[in-house]
Design a protein around this motif. Structure first.
Motif, PDB file in Angstrom:
ATOM      1  N   VAL A 923      66.978  82.884  63.821  1.00  0.00           N
ATOM      2  CA  VAL A 923      66.234  81.765  63.236  1.00  0.00           C
ATOM      3  C   VAL A 923      64.829  82.194  62.862  1.00  0.00           C
ATOM      4  CG1 VAL A 923      65.224  79.511  63.752  1.00  0.00           C
ATOM      5  CG2 VAL A 923      67.602  79.991  64.371  1.00  0.00           C
ATOM      6  N   LYS A 924      64.174  82.969  63.715  1.00  0.00           N
ATOM      7  CA  LYS A 924      62.818  83.424  63.415  1.00  0.00           C
ATOM      8  C   LYS A 924      62.796  84.344  62.195  1.00  0.00           C
ATOM      9  CE  LYS A 924      60.989  83.241  68.164  1.00  0.00           C
ATOM     10  NZ  LYS A 924      60.415  84.047  69.279  1.00  0.00           N
ATOM     11  N   LYS A 927      63.960  82.218  59.163  1.00  0.00           N
ATOM     12  CA  LYS A 927      63.296  80.917  59.024  1.00  0.00           C
ATOM     13  C   LYS A 927      64.321  79.799  58.814  1.00  0.00           C
ATOM     14  CE  LYS A 927      59.038  82.883  57.163  1.00  0.00           C
ATOM     15  NZ  LYS A 927      59.434  84.285  57.411  1.00  0.00           N
ATOM     16  N   TYR A 929      64.914  77.162  60.705  1.00  0.00           N
ATOM     17  CA  TYR A 929      64.541  76.196  61.739  1.00  0.00           C
ATOM     18  C   TYR A 929      65.256  74.864  61.552  1.00  0.00           C
ATOM     19  CZ  TYR A 929      60.844  79.637  62.440  1.00  0.00           C
ATOM     20  OH  TYR A 929      60.172  80.792  62.672  1.00  0.00           O
ATOM     21  N   SER A 930      65.255  74.344  60.334  1.00  0.00           N
ATOM     22  CA  SER A 930      65.893  73.048  60.094  1.00  0.00           C
ATOM     23  C   SER A 930      67.378  73.120  60.396  1.00  0.00           C
ATOM     24  CB  SER A 930      65.667  72.609  58.652  1.00  0.00           C
ATOM     25  OG  SER A 930      64.295  72.492  58.374  1.00  0.00           O
ATOM     26  N   LEU A 933      67.931  73.188  64.225  1.00  0.00           N
ATOM     27  CA  LEU A 933      67.739  71.898  64.886  1.00  0.00           C
ATOM     28  C   LEU A 933      68.917  70.964  64.638  1.00  0.00           C
ATOM     29  CD1 LEU A 933      63.934  71.272  64.232  1.00  0.00           C
ATOM     30  CD2 LEU A 933      65.029  71.956  66.383  1.00  0.00           C
ATOM     31  N   LEU A 946      63.751  75.831  70.422  1.00  0.00           N
ATOM     32  CA  LEU A 946      63.742  75.892  68.950  1.00  0.00           C
ATOM     33  C   LEU A 946      62.584  75.082  68.385  1.00  0.00           C
ATOM     34  CD1 LEU A 946      67.562  75.555  68.186  1.00  0.00           C
ATOM     35  CD2 LEU A 946      66.123  77.548  67.758  1.00  0.00           C
ATOM     36  N   SER A 947      62.313  73.891  69.026  1.00  0.00           N
ATOM     37  CA  SER A 947      61.218  73.056  68.521  1.00  0.00           C
ATOM     38  C   SER A 947      59.877  73.755  68.692  1.00  0.00           C
ATOM     39  CB  SER A 947      61.217  71.714  69.259  1.00  0.00           C
ATOM     40  OG  SER A 947      62.415  71.012  69.018  1.00  0.00           O
ATOM     41  N   THR A 949      59.309  76.919  68.841  1.00  0.00           N
ATOM     42  CA  THR A 949      59.260  78.030  67.881  1.00  0.00           C
ATOM     43  C   THR A 949      58.954  77.512  66.470  1.00  0.00           C
ATOM     44  OG1 THR A 949      60.879  79.219  69.218  1.00  0.00           O
ATOM     45  CG2 THR A 949      60.529  79.977  66.971  1.00  0.00           C
ATOM     46  N   TYR A 950      59.595  76.407  66.130  1.00  0.00           N
ATOM     47  CA  TYR A 950      59.370  75.813  64.808  1.00  0.00           C
ATOM     48  C   TYR A 950      57.929  75.335  64.681  1.00  0.00           C
ATOM     49  CZ  TYR A 950      60.491  73.145  60.556  1.00  0.00           C
ATOM     50  OH  TYR A 950      60.534  72.661  59.284  1.00  0.00           O
ATOM     51  N   HIS A 953      55.602  78.076  64.020  1.00  0.00           N
ATOM     52  CA  HIS A 953      55.709  78.482  62.607  1.00  0.00           C
ATOM     53  C   HIS A 953      54.930  77.533  61.698  1.00  0.00           C
ATOM     54  CE1 HIS A 953      57.449  79.810  58.823  1.00  0.00           C
ATOM     55  NE2 HIS A 953      57.858  78.562  58.593  1.00  0.00           N
TER      56      HIS A 953
END
Length: 1234
Positions: A923-924, A927, A929-930, A933, A946-947, A949-950, A953
């Motif tokens: 995910v990183k 990108k 992220y969406s 989630l 995840l949140s 990390t997002y 970002h």
């Protein structure tokens, strides 16, 4: 493949005189004939039949009175307005054409045998009775005198390289004794002199005293011998140098034939052709080239049939006899002088022994079949009278270069003219007119001859004096034969049902004038005649009483050609019938209107006009849409990039014919060879007809052959194509053809780019809205083929999947896999191996391998890999590794390998918690992220990671408020508070602080920090509210807001005052400079105004248009670069005005902000502070409002004369406007005083 067509012949018998004519010349300026006889010299105009001037040669003693004298040369000297003649007695005489006086300018005691002037009339060569050559200037000053017979070869003597001597070489079966033959018995043994066209060399043919044979010697302009010809057995007296300078023509008598031979300037033979006579049947009296070197006239005397004159032309190294004129055995009608016209290359003058003068005018023509329908074989007939043949080539069936042909027609006499029948289904029939007056008609069933001797036709019992003239075929195979009489012309209509025994005429029509051409249009039934002066007449042949009337246009005006045309054709332009004509000067006319002046040939084919130009192009113009003016404009233009009407051709190309209802255009090159081209305009017109008639197969075959983009099949009419897809597939029937069509599909609309529609086209492109063209066609074809037979069209169905905008390779591979599992049977079915091999042809093997891997079907992957060039060591370990993995992780590995990261994340999210760090890393990196989630629910522990990390970002992307919301949602309140504080989102920050909860002192500290940031952002009301409610510091908040607002307004007012003062100084300096300049150059500007008043607007508008052509963004950027507040800069005044305007705008936008602040101050009883800020703001507004007229005075644009954007025209216009404004008040004051 052109023939000579006799346009007209002018015969005059009014001239009579003693003796017989001996020499003939033509005056280049007037066209009158100069005739020298045994007794006199006469200037005669054959057109009027009048003797212009005449002088007796015997009265002056230049010729003996008994008529035994001889004139050996005659030349018109245009510069001297005289004629020069030489007599056998040795006198050279000038005949003044204005005064009719004779003057002897020189005399040779030994007599003269010939006289020849150079083409530029600067030199004259005389041969004397003592076998010498005398060269003189045009003023008859001697240059040199040399003997004709020289022992030396000349300056161009060959160099031997040691290959032996000629005496030791083999000379044929007759031996050396037969090597040298003397001249013929009838040879007059007089020298013959001929000049090259540029006047640099001349050749002399004389009988050698030692051998008795003729030799040709070449001399230069200074009288120096250049070369001597080799000994040529049987060489005769005729000698003529080709004007173009390449060859010298003479005749040679062989033991078994009679030939015209050609020599180079070095004396060596270079080609020949055989005359169609036996060894001693004829004697050649002379050879004559016309002035453009295209026609060689052979003047000969037949020992049995009288004298003839034959015209030969050469094409593709073959000599054709094009015209044969038989003058009979009557000695009085035999020609004694023949002379080519110096101005008109295809006009020849003949004077007979009985003083009758005949002028023949020929023109070039290509005899082709009319091409009315598909049964026409595109015949072209070429006259080859040397063997009494007509060479016919059927270009629909074969294209063979001349002199070869499809078949030959053998006749009994030389052919003078050929014409084809203009009637549907019978256009392959032709009629030929031979030199003996017979008309031979050839049809597909055979030949029948109309035994008509044109020379003995009778009218009202009176015998006509006439010669052969052109014929043309009528609608009912009536032959139009022109007969020329002394007073009028007659046209005879000969019916097609002629009996070989009893010929008859249908009718006769009188024409007031000499008819030179006639053309018939079958579609309209019109017959047009052209007279010698260019007048056009319409022949009403289908009336009970045939007649001739003037040619008129739709408005009733009489239409004629400005000059006579050598080629004519009927056509319809914008619905009106029109006669086209091409002159010998390359001018193309449509009636009285000149269309172009550089046309080398033209042809009307159906609705098209095809022309070739001297600029080496071939144009094909549609006649149904443009007017005559439109044709003029089209021919004058150079054509655009995709102009289908124009194509380049080889230099000197001419149109031979066009295959009817086809796209082939036959062109002939100058050297004689043929080329077939498919003109783009004809091709596209034919394709559009086929597509309109749904003849998809014919259109496809033509497009495939001629490399036309296949997209035109759909783009021509998308709606009709989609409605007839099944018909399209049925007609093509071939899988390869369907695949070829699919592979060429593009989104481009070819009817607007590559093949624009012709003007007036009713068909318009109607694409399916909202969908891409390629997808629409592929889907439509695929669905139709699946319904018609999925097994038969399997490869085409695969092509339809692959060719879509987003190739459906997975679907195509899946179909191949299904075919492998369940092979199809039946006719036309393909195997999975063949289908896969075909897919590899369409798609790159690496791409196909990766897409097959993306199906997660390892059998399919192995099948593709085996057909590729991949090494098993490359892919087998990788596949084996994949097979050993858990299914979800296996698919994740495949998707990651194929860089399908979203699908990889989906599969990885199903692999369990142990793989979450790998998912988080993915995910990183990508990108995602969406997507992550959405895959992990909020109740799972991985959602919080995840949140966070997002959110991290988002902070990096300067989106701290969104990061704070995300952290707040997942319960990370401390991090959320930091994010809200960093983004000045004070309400969210206070809410989070209260939720934590935060101690009061820390909350107050947070409020102060947030208020400070809000104050920096000039959000004073929010800062005051925050301090009042959460920091409990009401007075300081209000004071800080008021202080900041007041300081800002005072700064703006001070800057405005400073700029305003500087602007006044700058304007004063510029006004002073302007007045000084105007005072110094006032007079010069006034003069310039009078001289260039016409240009006043143009240059100024051009300058403005150049600036306005920029985009608004670039224009503003460029203007800002020019504006500088630096003192002394060229545009400082504008920069100051711009800065003042910005200050006014900024202060004016503060109204709402000041209003909100005042309400808050009054609410909390800060009246003094409110009064202070209101007063400051009001003073600033009043000051700026009062300064507006000063900064932007009225008429500012007109008053500025000078500046970087000013021109001489703009300065002058502004100065004149100011003067007028100053004069108006003065005039009004004077009026009031009066």
């Amino acid at each position: 493949m052109r023939n000579l067509k006799l346009l007209k012949s002018l015969q005059s018998s009014e001239l009579q005189g003693p003796g017989s004519p001996q020499c003939l010349a033509v005056r280049a300026d007037t066209g009158s004939l100069l005739i020298a006889s045994h007794y006199s010299i006469t200037e005669y105009d054959p057109r009027t039949g009048q003797v212009v001037s005449e002088a007796s040669l015997t009265a002056e003693g230049f010729l003996p009175e008994d008529g035994s004298g001889t004139v050996v040369g005659l030349q018109d000297l245009a510069e001297l307005e005289s004629a020069c003649l030489a007599t056998a007695g040795g006198d050279v005489v000038l005949f003044n054409l204005n005064t009719c006086q004779l003057e002897c300018v020189g005399s040779v005691d030994s007599g003269l045998t010939s006289m020849s002037w150079s083409p530029d009339e600067e030199l004259v060569v005389l041969t004397t009775g003592q076998e010498t050559i005398i060269m003189m200037t045009k003023d008859f000053e001697p240059i040199t005198e040399v003997g004709i017979h020289q022992d030396d070869f000349g300056e161009g003597k060959f160099i031997t390289v040691g290959w032996g001597k000629k005496e030791t070489q083999f000379h044929g079966s007759e031996g050396k004794q037969a090597e040298v033959q003397s001249a013929a018995a009838w040879d007059d043994r007089r020298p013959r002199v001929t000049w090259r066209g540029d006047g640099q060399l001349f050749a002399v043919s004389a009988v050698c005293p030692q051998t008795g044979a003729r030799k040709v010697r070449v001399w230069n302009r200074e009288g120096v011998l250049q070369s001597t010809s080799e000994t040529i057995n049987g060489l005769e007296q005729a000698l003529c140098w080709k004007p173009s300078g390449s060859l010298i023509a003479s005749t040679q008598r062989h033991p078994n034939k009679h030939s015209v031979v050609f020599m180079e300037k070095n004396g060596l033979l270079h080609g020949d052709f055989t005359l169609p006579f036996s060894k001693d049947q004829v004697k050649v009296k002379d050879l004559l080239w016309n002035n453009d070197s295209t026609v060689l006239a052979v003047w000969l005397e037949d020992m049995t049939a009288g004298e003839d004159k034959k015209l030969w032309t050469m094409g593709n190294y073959h000599w054709y006899l094009k015209q044969s004129l038989d003058f009979g055995r009557d000695s009085q009608k035999a020609p004694v002088c023949v002379y080519w016209d110096p101005q008109h290359s295809l006009t020849v003058h003949v004077v007979t022994r009985s003083w009758t003068s005949i002028t023949y005018d020929w023109g070039w023509t290509t005899e082709r079949s009319p091409g009315l329908d598909a049964t026409d074989k595109a015949n072209v007939a070429v006259i080859d009278g040397g063997e009494n043949k007509i060479l016919v080539t059927t270009f629909r069936q074969c294209v063979v270069p001349p002199p070869m042909c499809a078949f030959e027609l053998q006749l009994s006499s030389p052919v003078n003219q050929v014409t084809f029948l203009c009637q549907p289904q019978r256009t392959n029939q032709l009629a030929a007119l031979t030199s003996d007056g017979q008309i031979s008609v050839y049809s597909q069933g055979g030949l029948y001859i109309v035994s008509i001797k044109i020379a003995i036709l009778r009218i009202n019992g009176n015998k006509m004096k006439s010669v052969e003239s052109p014929i043309s075929c009528h609608k009912l195979i009536d032959q139009f034969v022109y007969i020329f009489e002394e007073e009028m012309d007659q046209i005879y209509l000969i019916p097609s049902g002629l009996s070989p025994v009893l010929p008859c005429f249908r009718s006769e029509i009188e024409v007031d004038g000499v008819v030179v051409s006639m053309v018939h249009c079958f579609q309209s039934g019109t017959v047009a005649l052209q007279l010698e002066d260019g007048q056009i007449r319409k022949l009403l042949w289908d009336h009970p009483e045939p007649s001739v009337e003037d040619w008129r246009d739709s408005s009733g005006c009489c239409i004629n050609f400005p000059v006579s045309c050598v080629q004519t054709a009927l056509c319809s332009i914008s619905g009106e019938e029109c006669l086209l004509g091409l002159t010998d000067r390359s001018h193309l006319y449509a009636g009285e209107t000149e269309l172009a002046s550089n046309i080398s040939s033209f042809l009307v084919c159906n609705d098209f006009l095809l022309i070739t130009t001297h600029s080496h192009t071939c144009r094909c113009l549609q006649l149904s849409t443009p007017s005559i003016k439109g044709l003029q404009a089209a021919l004058a233009s150079d054509g655009g990039q995709n102009d289908e009407t124009l194509r380049r051709v080889e230099r000197g190309s001419r149109i031979v014919t066009v295959v009817p209802q086809d796209t082939r255009v036959i062109l002939q090159m100058p050297r004689g060879n043929l080329e077939t081209v498919h003109h783009r305009a004809l091709v596209l017109a034919q394709l559009r007809k086929w597509l309109d008639r749904l003849r998809f197969r014919d259109a496809f075959e033509c497009m495939k052959k001629l490399r036309i983009n296949m997209n035109l099949i759909y783009d021509h009419n998308p709606k009709v194509f989609l409605e007839n897809i099944e018909n399209f597939i049925t007609q093509l029937s071939s899988i390869n053809h369907i695949n070829l069509f699919l592979t060429e599909l593009k989104e481009e609309d070819t009817t607007s780019s590559m093949y624009p529609r012709p003007d007036g086209s009713l068909v318009q492109t109607q694409h399916v809205s909202g969908q891409k063209k390629v997808d629409v066609v592929c889907d439509a074809l695929r669905s139709t083929m699946e319904s018609m037979g999925p097994n038969k069209f399997f490869l085409s169905i695969l092509t339809a999947h692959v060719k879509k905008t987003v190739p459906e390779l997975e679907i195509a591979l899946q179909k191949v896999h299904e075919l492998r599992v369940n092979p199809s049977e039946g006719p036309g079915a393909v195997s999975a191996e063949e289908a896969l091999k075909y897919l590899l042809f369409l798609v790159n093997v690496n791409d196909l391998y990766e897409h097959s891997l993306g199906t997660y079907d390892f059998d399919l992957v192995l099948m593709v890999a085996e057909k590729s060039q991949k090494d098993p060591k490359e892919y087998l370990p990788f596949l084996n590794m994949l097979k050993s993995l858990e299914p979800n992780y296996q698919r994740y590995t495949i998707d990651k390998h194929l860089k399908r990261y979203r699908k990889a994340l989906q599969h990885l999210s199903k692999c369990g918690d142990e793989h979450f760090p790998e998912a988080l890393q993915l995910v990183k990196e990508q990108k995602l992220y969406s997507e992550a989630l959405r895959l992990y629910t909020a109740d799972r522990p991985h959602y919080k990671a995840l949140s966070c990390t997002y959110a991290q970002h988002l902070v990096e992307q300067q989106q701290a408020e969104q990061a704070g919301l995300l952290l707040w949602r997942c319960g990370e309140l401390t991090s959320a508070l930091q994010a809200f504080a960093g983004s000045s989102s004070w309400r969210n920050a206070i809410c989070v602080a209260q939720q934590m909860p935060l101690p009061p002192d820390q909350l107050a500290l947070l409020a102060r920090d947030l208020a400070e940031k809000l104050t920096e952002q000039r959000r004073y009301s929010e800062a005051a509210l925050l301090l009042d409610q959460y920091a409990k510091v009401r007075s300081s908040a209000k004071r800080s807001s008021v202080g900041a607002q007041t300081a800002f307004l005072e700064a703006q007012a001070a800057t405005f005052t400073r700029h305003r003062t500087r602007l006044a100084v700058v304007r004063e300096q510029k006004e002073k400079a302007r007045l000084d300049m105007l005072g110094e150059y006032k007079s010069e500007l006034t003069l310039y105004s009078e001289a260039s008043s016409v240009m006043t607007g143009s240059k100024y508008s051009q300058s403005n248009s150049r600036i306005s052509s920029r985009s608004s963004k670039n224009r503003r950027k460029a203007e800002r670069k020019k504006l500088s507040l630096k003192e002394g800069s060229p545009m400082e005044d504008r920069a100051l005005m711009y800065a003042l305007g910005e200050i006014i705008t900024t202060v004016d936008k503060m109204r709402e902000e000041v209003h909100s602040l005042l309400k808050a101050l009054v609410l909390f009883q800060f009246d003094k502070q409110a009064e202070k800020i209101q007063l400051t703001y009001e003073e600033a507004l009043q000051m700026m409002e009062a300064a507006v007229p000063e900064v932007w005075p009225e008429g500012l644009q007109n008053s500025q004369l000078t500046g970087p954007n000013s021109t001489a025209n703009s300065i002058m216009a502004s100065f004149q406007q100011q003067q007028q404004q100053q004069q108006r008040p003065a005039a009004s004051q004077q009026g009031e005083q009066c």
